[in-house]
Design an enzyme around this catalytic site. Structure first.
Site, PDB file in Angstrom:
ATOM      1  N   CYS A 100       0.680  -1.146   0.077  1.00 15.34           N
ATOM      2  CA  CYS A 100      -0.015   0.057  -0.006  1.00 15.34           C
ATOM      3  C   CYS A 100       0.734   1.222  -0.092  1.00 15.34           C
ATOM      4  O   CYS A 100       0.670   2.249  -0.910  1.00 15.34           O
ATOM      5  CB  CYS A 100      -0.920  -0.056   1.260  1.00 15.34           C
ATOM      6  SG  CYS A 100      -1.841   1.414   1.365  1.00 15.34           S
ATOM      7  N   CYS A 196      -3.844  -2.055   6.999  1.00  9.63           N
ATOM      8  CA  CYS A 196      -3.471  -0.695   6.761  1.00  9.63           C
ATOM      9  C   CYS A 196      -5.151  -0.170   6.033  1.00  9.63           C
ATOM     10  O   CYS A 196      -5.429  -0.699   5.096  1.00  9.63           O
ATOM     11  CB  CYS A 196      -2.524  -0.325   5.860  1.00  9.63           C
ATOM     12  SG  CYS A 196      -2.400   1.608   5.550  1.00  9.63           S
TER      13      CYS A 196
END
Length: 355
Positions: A100, A196
């Protein structure tokens, strides 16, 4: 006056980062990223990101800085979450947080910074960037209990050249004190955990949303069938096997090995399990796939240490091309996990592990 675009999550770390940047004379523009709206608050049933956004808006109002919202949910689900599912289907154990940062968070913030004609981007990560003669160094944060350099291991020299980590030299305790002193409503807000932008969850249940059950055999190290399981994709090498729906082991094997049992290997769709401390759980060296050097112009030191999970112990060893050999064999290493190499506090390289 230099302008910096700061990723604001609603957490105390990015909030204090905004305050510090403003005190340092920067013009700060907050950016809230909407990347995942499927997670619900267990009490209100509301999408969890909405509360995060409200808190970020309150902090921005207190600091008198603008807050922009950008929507990257489609990209996050398509490029990070879907890839994570694909890797689990292949028998790997990926780390979506590092991916990410590499392909979503930092590129998105920089794209927004360029749109707003800003000079830098910043985040509330516990890490330090230092300029050197050959480029930029990425160092562990001062607070070793919160250091997040592991998750930043795929950043490039270009990323580091326009990125600021304002809280890297502070401890979490310092951060909360600063937030409390400045009457931030999130000064004691609990930190995020889990994946996340998604948070903590029943991960096996999450995987089953996209990966269908594919029953297979449980084997002893000798290759004898001793049970059955609901699908090898739901299990990680080194994982302790507890009581679980669909996982059955012969009573005879259980009575012979009453100690804790762990997954030692994945053979096609079969799981090989062994008792704790079994030699097959230990690995002396790993192949590093897609070895990434933080600064390709720097020579790799002879003395380096490896971290095979976030905040995990540092293990000494040697790197020979893309093979890392541990001074002492390590347990519970699963293909797909990230290995990060350090020289003291400085991050040197990283990549995906293969056995």
């Amino acid at each position: 006056m230099k302008t910096v675009v700061l990723g604001m999550s609603g957490g105390v770390d990015s909030s204090v980062a905004a305050l510090l940047l403003k005190k340092q004379g920067y013009k700060v523009i907050g950016v809230f990223m909407k990347n995942y709206s499927d997670t619900k608050d267990i009490f209100t049933g509301e999408c969890s990101y909405l509360e995060d956004k409200r808190v970020a808006q309150k902090i921005a109002a207190i600091l008198k800085i603008p807050l922009v919202t950008i929507d990257y949910e489609k990209q996050y689900k398509g490029q990070v979450i879907n890839r994570m599912f694909q890797d689990y289907k292949k028998g790997l154990t990926p780390n979506p947080d590092t991916l990410c940062n590499k392909i979503i968070k930092f590129p998105a913030l920089w794209k927004e910074a360029k749109r707003l004609k800003a000079d830098y981007i910043a985040t509330g990560h516990y890490a330090i960037i230092k300029k050197s003669k050959t480029g930029f160094e990425l160092l562990q944060g001062k607070d070793k209990t919160k250091d997040q350099s592991y998750f930043l291991c795929d950043l490039t020299q270009e990323d580091l050249s326009h990125t600021l980590f304002p809280i890297g030299k502070l401890t979490k305790e310092n951060i909360r004190k600063i937030a409390k002193k400045n009457k931030f409503p999130n000064w004691d807000r609990k930190g995020t955990s889990g994946i996340c932008f998604i948070g903590r969850m029943d991960f096996k249940k999450f995987l089953k949303k996209k990966i269908r059950e594919k029953p297979g055999s449980v084997l002893s190290i000798e290759g004898k069938i001793i049970g059955k399981h609901p699908g090898s994709s739901y299990f990680t090498i080194g994982e302790r096997i507890g009581e679980r729906k669909g996982f059955v082991i012969d009573k005879e094997f259980k009575s012979a090995f009453p100690s804790k049992l762990y997954v030692a290997q994945k053979v096609n769709n079969n799981l090989v399990i062994v008792p704790e401390n079994h030699p097959s759980l230990k690995t002396s060296q790993v192949l590093i796939k897609n070895l990434h050097l933080i600064n390709p112009r720097e020579k790799i030191p002879k003395v380096i240490q490896a971290r095979i999970r976030h905040l995990g112990e540092l293990h000494s060893g040697k790197l020979n091309k893309n093979i890392f050999k541990f001074n002492r064999p390590q347990e519970a290493i699963a293909p797909g996990q990230i290995i990060v190499l350090y020289s003291k506090d400085k991050l040197i390289a990283s990549g995906e592990m293969r056995l």
